[in-house]
Scaffold this motif. Sequence first.
Motif, PDB file in Angstrom:
ATOM      1  N   SER A 131       0.614  -1.218   0.161  1.00 52.47           N
ATOM      2  CA  SER A 131       0.053  -0.008   0.088  1.00 52.47           C
ATOM      3  C   SER A 131       0.792   1.295   0.105  1.00 52.47           C
ATOM      4  N   VAL A 132       0.362   2.585  -0.444  1.00 52.73           N
ATOM      5  CA  VAL A 132       0.884   3.805  -0.386  1.00 52.73           C
ATOM      6  C   VAL A 132       1.393   4.011   1.269  1.00 52.73           C
ATOM      7  N   ALA A 133       0.461   3.659   2.127  1.00 52.02           N
ATOM      8  CA  ALA A 133       0.859   3.937   3.517  1.00 52.02           C
ATOM      9  C   ALA A 133       1.800   3.007   3.913  1.00 52.02           C
ATOM     10  N   ASP A 134       2.050   1.651   3.423  1.00 47.96           N
ATOM     11  CA  ASP A 134       3.460   1.181   3.612  1.00 47.96           C
ATOM     12  C   ASP A 134       4.637   1.511   3.377  1.00 47.96           C
ATOM     13  N   ALA A 135       4.429   2.117   2.042  1.00 40.61           N
ATOM     14  CA  ALA A 135       5.622   2.806   1.442  1.00 40.61           C
ATOM     15  C   ALA A 135       5.803   4.159   2.091  1.00 40.61           C
ATOM     16  N   ARG A 136       5.124   4.671   2.539  1.00 36.63           N
ATOM     17  CA  ARG A 136       5.477   6.161   3.280  1.00 36.63           C
ATOM     18  C   ARG A 136       5.886   5.763   4.533  1.00 36.63           C
ATOM     19  N   ARG A 137       5.504   4.765   5.349  1.00 38.41           N
ATOM     20  CA  ARG A 137       5.967   4.427   6.532  1.00 38.41           C
ATOM     21  C   ARG A 137       7.509   4.032   6.424  1.00 38.41           C
ATOM     22  N   PHE A 138       7.764   3.262   5.365  1.00 35.65           N
ATOM     23  CA  PHE A 138       8.974   2.798   5.082  1.00 35.65           C
ATOM     24  C   PHE A 138      10.052   3.872   4.748  1.00 35.65           C
ATOM     25  N   ALA A 139       9.677   4.883   4.007  1.00 38.35           N
ATOM     26  CA  ALA A 139      10.437   5.931   3.669  1.00 38.35           C
ATOM     27  C   ALA A 139      10.847   6.889   4.768  1.00 38.35           C
ATOM     28  N   ARG A 195      -0.256  -8.803  -6.344  1.00 38.60           N
ATOM     29  CA  ARG A 195      -1.324  -7.869  -7.626  1.00 38.60           C
ATOM     30  C   ARG A 195      -1.697  -6.557  -6.926  1.00 38.60           C
ATOM     31  N   GLU A 196      -1.856  -6.403  -5.311  1.00 32.96           N
ATOM     32  CA  GLU A 196      -2.315  -5.233  -4.855  1.00 32.96           C
ATOM     33  C   GLU A 196      -1.027  -4.249  -5.242  1.00 32.96           C
ATOM     34  N   GLU A 255       2.176   4.614  -7.826  1.00 32.57           N
ATOM     35  CA  GLU A 255       1.670   5.456  -6.447  1.00 32.57           C
ATOM     36  C   GLU A 255       2.886   5.068  -5.573  1.00 32.57           C
ATOM     37  N   ILE A 256       3.444   3.910  -5.600  1.00 27.64           N
ATOM     38  CA  ILE A 256       4.459   3.617  -4.513  1.00 27.64           C
ATOM     39  C   ILE A 256       5.799   4.314  -5.017  1.00 27.64           C
ATOM     40  N   LEU A 257       5.942   4.578  -6.193  1.00 26.87           N
ATOM     41  CA  LEU A 257       7.224   4.997  -6.835  1.00 26.87           C
ATOM     42  C   LEU A 257       6.978   6.510  -6.621  1.00 26.87           C
ATOM     43  N   GLY A 258       5.879   7.247  -6.396  1.00 29.65           N
ATOM     44  CA  GLY A 258       5.832   8.397  -6.125  1.00 29.65           C
ATOM     45  C   GLY A 258       6.136   8.956  -4.806  1.00 29.65           C
ATOM     46  N   VAL A 259       6.196   8.090  -3.918  1.00 34.02           N
ATOM     47  CA  VAL A 259       6.381   8.378  -2.406  1.00 34.02           C
ATOM     48  C   VAL A 259       7.794   8.895  -2.374  1.00 34.02           C
ATOM     49  N   PRO A 260       7.923  10.200  -1.851  1.00 38.25           N
ATOM     50  CA  PRO A 260       9.274  10.700  -1.470  1.00 38.25           C
ATOM     51  C   PRO A 260       9.973   9.903  -0.439  1.00 38.25           C
ATOM     52  N   GLY A 261      11.305   9.408  -0.879  1.00 39.50           N
ATOM     53  CA  GLY A 261      12.109   8.532  -0.188  1.00 39.50           C
ATOM     54  C   GLY A 261      12.020   7.294  -0.554  1.00 39.50           C
ATOM     55  N   ILE A 262      11.226   6.800  -1.492  1.00 40.07           N
ATOM     56  CA  ILE A 262      11.448   5.391  -1.958  1.00 40.07           C
ATOM     57  C   ILE A 262      12.501   5.386  -3.186  1.00 40.07           C
ATOM     58  N   ASP A 263      13.179   4.785  -3.171  1.00 40.90           N
ATOM     59  CA  ASP A 263      14.623   4.740  -4.268  1.00 40.90           C
ATOM     60  C   ASP A 263      14.180   3.890  -5.210  1.00 40.90           C
ATOM     61  N   GLY A 264      13.675   2.460  -4.947  1.00 38.52           N
ATOM     62  CA  GLY A 264      13.611   1.588  -5.969  1.00 38.52           C
ATOM     63  C   GLY A 264      12.660   0.698  -5.648  1.00 38.52           C
ATOM     64  N   ILE A 265      12.590  -0.432  -6.391  1.00 35.97           N
ATOM     65  CA  ILE A 265      11.871  -1.419  -6.324  1.00 35.97           C
ATOM     66  C   ILE A 265      12.473  -2.941  -6.375  1.00 35.97           C
ATOM     67  N   PHE A 266      12.227  -3.565  -5.503  1.00 40.35           N
ATOM     68  CA  PHE A 266      13.061  -4.986  -5.584  1.00 40.35           C
ATOM     69  C   PHE A 266      11.729  -5.895  -5.767  1.00 40.35           C
ATOM     70  N   VAL A 267      11.884  -6.744  -6.779  1.00 45.77           N
ATOM     71  CA  VAL A 267      10.975  -7.816  -7.396  1.00 45.77           C
ATOM     72  C   VAL A 267      11.119  -9.218  -6.669  1.00 45.77           C
ATOM     73  N   GLY A 268      10.186  -9.634  -5.720  1.00 44.36           N
ATOM     74  CA  GLY A 268      10.320 -10.928  -5.173  1.00 44.36           C
ATOM     75  C   GLY A 268       9.514 -12.066  -6.273  1.00 44.36           C
TER      76      GLY A 268
END
Length: 256
Positions: free
Chosen positions: A95-103, A150-151, A158-171
């Motif tokens: 979720s975007v909330a997860d991404a924001r908390r991580f960033a 899928r979510e 939207e996740i990529l647009g969160v300031p402080g998220i630098d990249g995506i790691f695919v599992g």
Amino acid sequence: MTLASRLAAGETLFTAWSSVPDTITVEILARQGFDAVTLDMQHGGHHEDSVVRGIAPIAAVSRHAVVRVPVGRFDMASRALDFGAEAVIAPMVNSVADARRFAAAMKYPPVGERSWGPTFAMPRAGIADAAEWLGSQNAATISFAMIETREAYALLDEILGVPGIDGIFVGPSDFSIAWTGGAQMNPGLDDMMQAIADIADRTRAAGKHAAIYVIDPALCGSFHAMGYRLFALGNEQRYITLGAQQLLGVARGEIG
């Protein structure tokens, strides 16, 4: 050079994957020619003590230390950075909330909410000036949000647009389970490769880093062509199995 600067320069890098929470084992891995070593706290046996101790032998041979934290343990992301990790992988960012908390845990203000306390990280990086550290670390550290469902895929932009998220790691293992509705675990599933390519394409278009866990190294060429530049290969069990098979195969062949 930092992991961030090397990826920004377009280098293709490989990280070993450490599941065994033993400093000597980590030291051996760090000397095997990989560019980085990832200490896995999610499915591997690493814990806070093994991470703070395990980063030292990685840094000692000028390799890059990466930590994958457990699901939802964004507090551990900050601790991993304070221990000296250059990058943190957060699994199941759905979720975007997860991404924001991580960033927020990964970046100092004004980007995030990381608190001050690089007790181990500054001396391990050879930096003594606090102002230099504070001014450099938001750019020098990498926050990788894992896309495994899928979510998360539906929210990729939207996740990529969160300031402080630098990249995506695919599992790809978990992604294949999600992609097939739980019917298969197949990280090389042909049916999902277009989605894997799309993730890399959109990540790179956003100016961010694309990374992936690779079960079959023969897929690295295809993933590289998609735009992935950081590849995680195998783990200690895989390395030992391949090495033992090769040694035994030669020995038995010579006798036999």
